[in-house]
Design an enzyme around this catalytic site. Structure first.
Site, PDB file in Angstrom:
ATOM      1  N   GLU A  93       0.411  12.366   7.797  1.00  0.00           N
ATOM      2  CA  GLU A  93      -0.041  11.895   9.099  1.00  0.00           C
ATOM      3  C   GLU A  93       1.036  11.118   9.832  1.00  0.00           C
ATOM      4  O   GLU A  93       1.815  10.400   9.227  1.00  0.00           O
ATOM      5  CB  GLU A  93      -1.234  10.961   8.909  1.00  0.00           C
ATOM      6  CG  GLU A  93      -2.457  11.702   8.523  1.00  0.00           C
ATOM      7  CD  GLU A  93      -3.593  10.765   8.184  1.00  0.00           C
ATOM      8  OE1 GLU A  93      -3.682   9.692   8.804  1.00  0.00           O
ATOM      9  OE2 GLU A  93      -4.368  11.116   7.291  1.00  0.00           O
ATOM     10  N   GLU A 163       4.527   4.684  -0.018  1.00  0.00           N
ATOM     11  CA  GLU A 163       5.195   3.399  -0.198  1.00  0.00           C
ATOM     12  C   GLU A 163       6.695   3.622   0.041  1.00  0.00           C
ATOM     13  O   GLU A 163       7.375   4.225  -0.795  1.00  0.00           O
ATOM     14  CB  GLU A 163       4.914   2.871  -1.620  1.00  0.00           C
ATOM     15  CG  GLU A 163       5.774   1.720  -2.067  1.00  0.00           C
ATOM     16  CD  GLU A 163       5.833   0.538  -1.106  1.00  0.00           C
ATOM     17  OE1 GLU A 163       4.787   0.101  -0.584  1.00  0.00           O
ATOM     18  OE2 GLU A 163       6.953   0.050  -0.862  1.00  0.00           O
ATOM     19  N   CYS A 337      -4.559   4.958   8.826  1.00  0.00           N
ATOM     20  CA  CYS A 337      -3.740   5.953   8.136  1.00  0.00           C
ATOM     21  C   CYS A 337      -4.376   6.502   6.872  1.00  0.00           C
ATOM     22  O   CYS A 337      -5.029   5.810   6.143  1.00  0.00           O
ATOM     23  CB  CYS A 337      -2.360   5.408   7.860  1.00  0.00           C
ATOM     24  SG  CYS A 337      -1.220   6.305   8.871  1.00  0.00           S
TER      25      CYS A 337
HETATM   26  N1  SAH Z   1       2.734   1.293   1.228  1.00  0.00           N
HETATM   27  C1  SAH Z   1       3.114   0.459   2.323  1.00  0.00           C
HETATM   28  C2  SAH Z   1       2.913   1.075   3.693  1.00  0.00           C
HETATM   29  C3  SAH Z   1       1.740   1.959   3.926  1.00  0.00           C
HETATM   30  S1  SAH Z   1       0.186   1.249   4.232  1.00  0.00           S
HETATM   31  C4  SAH Z   1       2.405  -0.869   2.231  1.00  0.00           C
HETATM   32  O1  SAH Z   1       1.596  -1.044   1.330  1.00  0.00           O
HETATM   33  O2  SAH Z   1       2.704  -1.752   3.014  1.00  0.00           O
HETATM   34  C5  SAH Z   1       0.325   0.405   5.761  1.00  0.00           C
HETATM   35  C6  SAH Z   1      -0.506  -0.840   5.853  1.00  0.00           C
HETATM   36  O3  SAH Z   1      -1.895  -0.517   5.987  1.00  0.00           O
HETATM   37  C7  SAH Z   1      -0.400  -1.742   4.631  1.00  0.00           C
HETATM   38  O4  SAH Z   1      -0.351  -3.082   5.042  1.00  0.00           O
HETATM   39  C8  SAH Z   1      -1.704  -1.443   3.908  1.00  0.00           C
HETATM   40  O5  SAH Z   1      -2.028  -2.452   2.990  1.00  0.00           O
HETATM   41  C9  SAH Z   1      -2.652  -1.297   5.070  1.00  0.00           C
HETATM   42  N2  SAH Z   1      -3.919  -0.631   4.789  1.00  0.00           N
HETATM   43  C10 SAH Z   1      -4.161   0.411   3.975  1.00  0.00           C
HETATM   44  N3  SAH Z   1      -5.462   0.737   3.987  1.00  0.00           N
HETATM   45  C11 SAH Z   1      -6.051  -0.108   4.851  1.00  0.00           C
HETATM   46  C12 SAH Z   1      -7.404  -0.280   5.279  1.00  0.00           C
HETATM   47  N4  SAH Z   1      -8.390   0.482   4.821  1.00  0.00           N
HETATM   48  N5  SAH Z   1      -7.650  -1.263   6.180  1.00  0.00           N
HETATM   49  C13 SAH Z   1      -6.645  -2.040   6.658  1.00  0.00           C
HETATM   50  N6  SAH Z   1      -5.368  -1.932   6.277  1.00  0.00           N
HETATM   51  C14 SAH Z   1      -5.064  -0.982   5.369  1.00  0.00           C
END
Ligand code: SAH
Length: 357
Positions: A93, A163, A337
Site C-alpha cells: 500500500e 519495518e 495502513c
Molecule cells: N514498522 C514501523 C513503520 C510502520 S507502521 C513502525 O513500527 O514504526 C507506522 C505507524 O503506524 C507506527 O507508528 C505504528 O505503530 C502505527 N500503527 C500501526 N497500526 C496502527 C493502528 N491500528 N492504529 C494506529 N497506529 C497504528
C-alpha cells in the site's frame, strides 16, 4: 543471465555499468535522467542513446515500473490510497496525503512485517519479503503520475507496511536515490522514517549522517504495557531504546518524534502521561520531547478502542511534552495502513475458498 533492475542503481553504479559496456561516463547521466526524471518505461524511449546501446541495456537490465492494482480516492479529504502491484504479484500500500505544505506519500518498505505489533493490521498476515529500493521509489513515482509539477510528492514518510530498519540496506539505498540531485532531488529533511525500535539499527542510522526525521513508535511508557503491545520490546526494552534515542540525538543533533497510538484504558490514563513525561524529558538534554498522538485505528480481530487523543494531549502538556494530534485522513478508504492489502488478501482467499467449495 538474470536481468538487473536498473532503477536500483545509484549514479556511480550506473557509471560503472556504462564503463563496463564501453560507453562514456556522460551516458550514465543521460540514463539516470531518463529513468528518474523523465521516467520512461522502456530503453527504446531514450532517444538520445544509440539503438545499439539501447539494445545492450535491454539485454542486461529491465525497468521495474510499478502498476496500480487499485486506486481509492477519499470523498472526505484529498487522500488517495493505492494498492501497488509488484512484478512478482505481491501487493503493498501507498497513501498520498494532502497537507498545506504539499503532498506527502506514505510508502511501504516490506511486503508484510515480522514485528507482530498487536494493534497492527499487517501483523497477522506475517512477512513475505523486503522491498527493493526501486520498489520504494516506484511507489512515489506512481503517486506522482498524472500530477502537475506543483502537486508532486514533496515529502515521504516510511510508515506504510513493514519495518524500515529491518530492511536497512535497501532503505538507505532508497534514501540515496530519492535525494540524488540528478534524479528526484528530494530533500531528506522532508523524509520521516518510522521504526518500532530496532536498537542496533537506530545506532547504525545515527552514523549515516542523513538528515531524515526519525520517528519511534513508542505507544507505551512502561515495559509491561509496551511488551504486551509490541513484542519487539522484549528484545529491546525501553531503557535500551531510550539510550539509543539519546545516542541518536547526540550524533545527529536531530530530535526524534515519538509515535503514540492512543488506546482507551491501556495507555491513555493520567498515570501513563506522567510515566511518559518521566521517560522522555531526559532524552534530549532538556529540550522538549515531541509526541505524535493518533487515536488507535481499530483493526478486525482486535478489541482495541480509540482513546481521546485531545484529552491525552492535555495531560502531556502538563508533563512538558509537546504533543500533536495527527489528523486522521482518508477514513472512508481504509487509509490506515495495511487495511486495504489485508482486506484484498482476505477477499481473494474467500473467493478461492468459495471456488474450491
Ligand atoms: N514498522 C514501523 C513503520 C510502520 S507502521 C513502525 O513500527 O514504526 C507506522 C505507524 O503506524 C507506527 O507508528 C505504528 O505503530 C502505527 N500503527 C500501526 N497500526 C496502527 C493502528 N491500528 N492504529 C494506529 N497506529 C497504528
Amino acid at each position: 543471465m538474470e536481468k538487473t533492475d536498473i532503477l536500483n542503481l545509484l549514479p556511480e553504479e550506473l557509471a560503472e555499468e556504462c564503463k563496463a559496456m564501453g560507453a562514456p561516463a556522460y551516458r550514465a547521466k543521460q540514463l539516470f535522467r531518463w529513468l528518474h526524471v523523465r521516467r520512461v518505461s522502456s530503453f527504446a524511449e531514450m532517444t538520445d542513446l544509440s539503438k545499439q546501446f539501447q539494445q545492450e541495456l535491454q539485454k542486461q537490465f529491465y525497468i521495474n515500473r510499478l502498476k496500480m492494482q487499485q486506486t481509492l480516492a477519499s470523498h472526505v479529504d484529498d487522500t488517495v490510497k493505492y494498492l501497488c502491484r509488484l512484478s512478482d504479484g505481491n501487493c503493498v500500500e501507498t497513501v498520498r496525503m494532502a497537507y498545506h505544505h504539499g503532498a506527502t506519500a506514505c510508502i511501504s518498505t516490506q511486503v508484510g512485517c515480522k514485528m507482530g505489533c498487536t494493534f497492527c493490521a499487517s501483523a497477522p498476515l506475517g512477512f513475505v519479503r523486503n522491498l527493493t529500493a526501486s520498489e520504494m521509489l516506484g511507489q512515489i513515482y506512481a503517486a506522482d503520475e498524472g500530477c502537475p509539477a506543483s502537486e508532486r510528492i514533496a515529502g515521504v514518510v516510511l510508515m506504510g507496511i513493514g519495518e524500515p530498519l529491518d530492511n536497512y540496506d535497501n532503505v538507505i539505498r532508497f534514501l540515496r536515490l530519492i535525494s540524488c540531485p540528478e534524479g528526484r532531488n528530494m530533500s531528506l529533511r522532508h523524509v520521516s522514517l518510522s521504526t518500532c525500535g530496532l536498537v542496533p539499527m537506530i545506532l547504525r542510522l545515527a552514523q549515516e549522517a542523513l538528515p531524515v526525521t526519525l520517528a519511534v513508535s513508542l505507544h507505551a511508557a512502561t515495559d509491561d504495557v509496551r511488551s504486551a503491545l509490541m513484542p519487539i520490546n522484549r528484545r529491546y526494552p525501553l531503557a535500551e531504546l531510550m539510550d539509543a534515542c539519546r545516542s541518536y540525538f547526540a550524533a545527529t543533533g536531530r530530535r526524534i518524534t515519538f509515535e503514540y497510538a492512543v488506546i482507551a484504558g491501556k495507555n491513555d490514563t493520567p498515570q501513563a502521561a506522567a510515566e511518559l513525561g518521566t521517560l522522555l524529558r531526559p532524552v534530549f538534554s532538556g529540550q522538549r520531547p515531541h509526541v505524535n498522538l493518533i487515536p488507535v485505528n481499530p483493526v478486525a480481530g482486535t478489541d482495541f478502542q480509540a482513546g481521546s487523543a485531545q484529552r491525552f494531549r492535555k495531560l502531556l502538556e502538563r508533563e512538558s511534552i509537546n504533543a500533536t494530534v495527527r489528523r486522521t485522513l482518508g477514513e472512508d478508504i481504509q487509509a490506515g495502513c495495511g487495511q486495504l492489502r489485508r482486506n484484498t488478501l482476505e477477499q481473494t482467499a474467500n473467493e478461492t475458498n468459495l471456488k474450491g467449495a
